[in-house]
Design a protein around this motif. Structure first.
Motif, PDB file in Angstrom:
ATOM      1  N   TYR A  27     -27.751  19.533   0.973  1.00  0.00           N
ATOM      2  CA  TYR A  27     -26.930  20.672   1.307  1.00  0.00           C
ATOM      3  C   TYR A  27     -25.624  20.176   1.943  1.00  0.00           C
ATOM      4  O   TYR A  27     -25.523  19.022   2.346  1.00  0.00           O
ATOM      5  CB  TYR A  27     -27.661  21.591   2.296  1.00  0.00           C
ATOM      6  N   ASP A  28     -24.652  21.063   2.033  1.00  0.00           N
ATOM      7  CA  ASP A  28     -23.386  20.676   2.660  1.00  0.00           C
ATOM      8  C   ASP A  28     -22.992  21.709   3.718  1.00  0.00           C
ATOM      9  O   ASP A  28     -23.759  22.636   4.014  1.00  0.00           O
ATOM     10  CB  ASP A  28     -22.280  20.492   1.625  1.00  0.00           C
ATOM     11  N   GLN A  29     -21.782  21.556   4.238  1.00  0.00           N
ATOM     12  CA  GLN A  29     -21.308  22.406   5.333  1.00  0.00           C
ATOM     13  C   GLN A  29     -21.177  23.876   4.928  1.00  0.00           C
ATOM     14  O   GLN A  29     -21.197  24.765   5.775  1.00  0.00           O
ATOM     15  CB  GLN A  29     -19.950  21.885   5.824  1.00  0.00           C
ATOM     16  N   ASN A  30     -21.079  24.123   3.620  1.00  0.00           N
ATOM     17  CA  ASN A  30     -20.908  25.503   3.143  1.00  0.00           C
ATOM     18  C   ASN A  30     -22.220  26.167   2.749  1.00  0.00           C
ATOM     19  O   ASN A  30     -22.245  27.368   2.446  1.00  0.00           O
ATOM     20  CB  ASN A  30     -19.963  25.526   1.934  1.00  0.00           C
ATOM     21  N   THR A  31     -23.302  25.385   2.753  1.00  0.00           N
ATOM     22  CA  THR A  31     -24.572  25.921   2.256  1.00  0.00           C
ATOM     23  C   THR A  31     -25.025  27.155   3.041  1.00  0.00           C
ATOM     24  O   THR A  31     -25.453  28.162   2.448  1.00  0.00           O
ATOM     25  CB  THR A  31     -25.667  24.841   2.314  1.00  0.00           C
ATOM     26  N   SER A  51     -24.657  34.739   2.597  1.00  0.00           N
ATOM     27  CA  SER A  51     -23.858  35.775   1.914  1.00  0.00           C
ATOM     28  C   SER A  51     -24.616  36.315   0.721  1.00  0.00           C
ATOM     29  O   SER A  51     -24.651  37.539   0.466  1.00  0.00           O
ATOM     30  CB  SER A  51     -22.513  35.201   1.461  1.00  0.00           C
ATOM     31  N   ALA A  62     -24.641  25.869  10.193  1.00  0.00           N
ATOM     32  CA  ALA A  62     -23.783  25.192   9.207  1.00  0.00           C
ATOM     33  C   ALA A  62     -23.867  23.692   9.360  1.00  0.00           C
ATOM     34  O   ALA A  62     -23.732  22.940   8.380  1.00  0.00           O
ATOM     35  CB  ALA A  62     -22.340  25.661   9.371  1.00  0.00           C
ATOM     36  N   SER A 111     -23.337  29.415   4.869  1.00  0.00           N
ATOM     37  CA  SER A 111     -22.543  30.637   4.647  1.00  0.00           C
ATOM     38  C   SER A 111     -22.732  31.158   3.233  1.00  0.00           C
ATOM     39  O   SER A 111     -22.847  32.376   3.010  1.00  0.00           O
ATOM     40  CB  SER A 111     -21.062  30.371   4.933  1.00  0.00           C
ATOM     41  N   ASP A 112     -22.798  30.258   2.246  1.00  0.00           N
ATOM     42  CA  ASP A 112     -23.002  30.700   0.864  1.00  0.00           C
ATOM     43  C   ASP A 112     -24.367  31.346   0.704  1.00  0.00           C
ATOM     44  O   ASP A 112     -24.500  32.405   0.048  1.00  0.00           O
ATOM     45  CB  ASP A 112     -22.884  29.506  -0.091  1.00  0.00           C
TER      46      ASP A 112
END
Length: 438
Positions: A387-391, A397, A428, A393-394
């Protein structure tokens, strides 16, 4: 030159109560640019153990309390013998033959008569023939210091002006019947010959100090500046002695408590200054002021070490804790990110393995009954790592759009399911460290 000493007996592990004397004497010496001596009180061969000597050194080293030299009282028996002869010649040391039972009976008789249980000096009246008769019976004589029965006065560094009537104190035993030199004599000889200028110890030693002042003068020494710190109690004012087994410095160290937390607390506890976290022992020394300490019993609560340790850890870099991270089996390439995430969420370094297990193996999900279907649906929408830093929030959402949940009702069940905790670092930052799918 200012010279102080710490003189522990190697008959057990150092505990939090011992530390006050060690720290205070160390701070006085270092602040004055003087000398700090580690003096091992090992005149009792039966109880003194080398493993405890090593333990004392390990504990002091952990705390950063370095010594300028080590002295061992077991290697100075000839000096104590010389002092014995000096005191005998001066008429200040006399041989006694009462058994412990006889002394106990004398004390009880005096108490029943409303008198203080002070030794009656009966041995001073013994003739040489009577002494020989006792020896023929198999009695081994012990030796007492003959006090000058006047008032003994000094200005204590913590307690202020002290005055003790020597007539109200028993002549102290300096040498036992088996020949063992006791602390009272060994300490006086050592303090005199080593040029000790300052002595800080517990308030339970005040009477000892009074007798030792006369002994120092009797052997021609210079009386040090004495100060007696208050004794520690438990958080409710209970006697701390009953809990010392759980407050050994080695056990606190193993539990993950930071040395800086211990030093910061003990350098201010019982003083008029607030406890402030110090980064190292040098800062502790710079802020130390013996005159700020009071005489009232001082409450110690081991739980206070947790928040101090947590604050200390939050100021460290991952390089500072590299050894502990390696011990917790955190891969070297993940150590910077892992430490950045957990450092504000641990109480001690002992928490590291548990946190790494969450990322490596997955947490035990904490899911309320009413959230089971929601969490299952949400997890079905989460892909596999990495996973990454945006996982986060994505993912949230997408879950919000699919389920209609929002706010705390959306985020809290997912946090608890992923980490097994209701609180913790930013999600995050958590997600990129997960090695397995929750």
């Amino acid at each position: 030159m200012t010279t102080t000493r710490f003189a522990p007996s190697p008959t057990g592990w150092l505990h939090i109560g011992n530390l006050r004397a060690a720290l205070f004497n160390y701070a006085i010496a270092r602040k004055a640019g003087g000398e700090f001596i580690l003096r091992i009180d090992d005149t009792d061969p039966e109880r003194s153990k080398e493993e405890f000597v090593d333990g004392i050194k390990e504990d002091l080293t952990w705390l950063g309390l370095t010594w300028d030299r080590v002295e061992r009282q077991s290697e100075r028996l000839d000096r104590y013998a010389a002092a014995k002869h000096q005191l005998i010649e001066a008429g200040r040391l006399y041989e006694c033959f009462e058994t412990p039972t006889e002394l106990d009976l004398k004390r009880k008789k005096q108490l029943n008569m409303g008198k203080p249980p002070v030794y009656d000096r009966a041995a001073l009246a013994l003739s040489e023939e009577e002494k020989d008769a006792y020896r023929a019976e198999g009695r081994n004589g012990h030796w007492r210091f003959k006090l000058d029965q006047s008032r003994i006065e000094w200005t204590d560094g913590i307690l202020g002006d002290i005055s003790i009537d020597a007539a109200s104190v028993s002549d102290p035993v300096l040498i036992r019947g088996d020949g063992q030199v006791l602390y009272t004599q060994a300490s006086v000889v050592d303090d005199t010959e080593m040029g000790i200028t300052d002595v800080v110890r517990g308030s339970d030693h005040v009477t000892n100090t009074a007798t030792q002042i006369q002994m120092i003068e009797a052997i021609g020494g210079t009386v040090p500046r004495f100060a007696h710190h208050s004794l520690l109690t438990g958080p409710q004012g209970e006697a701390l002695s009953k809990r010392l087994g759980t407050l050994a410095l080695r056990d606190l160290r193993k539990s993950g408590v930071a040395a800086e937390a211990v030093l910061s607390l003990m350098a201010r506890l019982g003083s008029s200054d607030p406890v402030e976290l110090r980064a190292n022992v040098q800062e502790v020394v710079e802020g130390f002021d013996l005159s700020k300490f009071g005489s009232a019993p001082t409450k110690f609560d081991a739980d206070d070490l947790g928040p101090l340790t947590a604050r200390h850890l939050a100021n460290l870099s991952h390089e500072d804790v590299a050894a502990e991270l390696a011990t917790a089996e955190v891969p070297s390439e993940l150590q910077p990110a892992f430490w950045a995430v957990v450092k504000d969420n641990i109480n001690t370094l002992a928490d590291l393995p548990e946190w790494w297990a969450v990322f490596r193996d997955g947490a035990t999900p904490l899911v309320e009954d009413e959230d089971k279907d929601f969490v299952a649906e949400a997890f079905a929408m989460l892909g596999d790592p990495p996973y990454d830093q945006n996982t986060w929030s994505d993912w949230t959402s997408a879950v919000k759009e699919a389920t209609g949940r929002k706010g705390k009702g959306l985020f809290m069940p997912l946090r608890k399911a992923v980490t097994g905790r209701a609180q913790g670092p930013e999600m995050a930052d958590v997600m990129p460290l997960l090695q397995v799918k929750p």
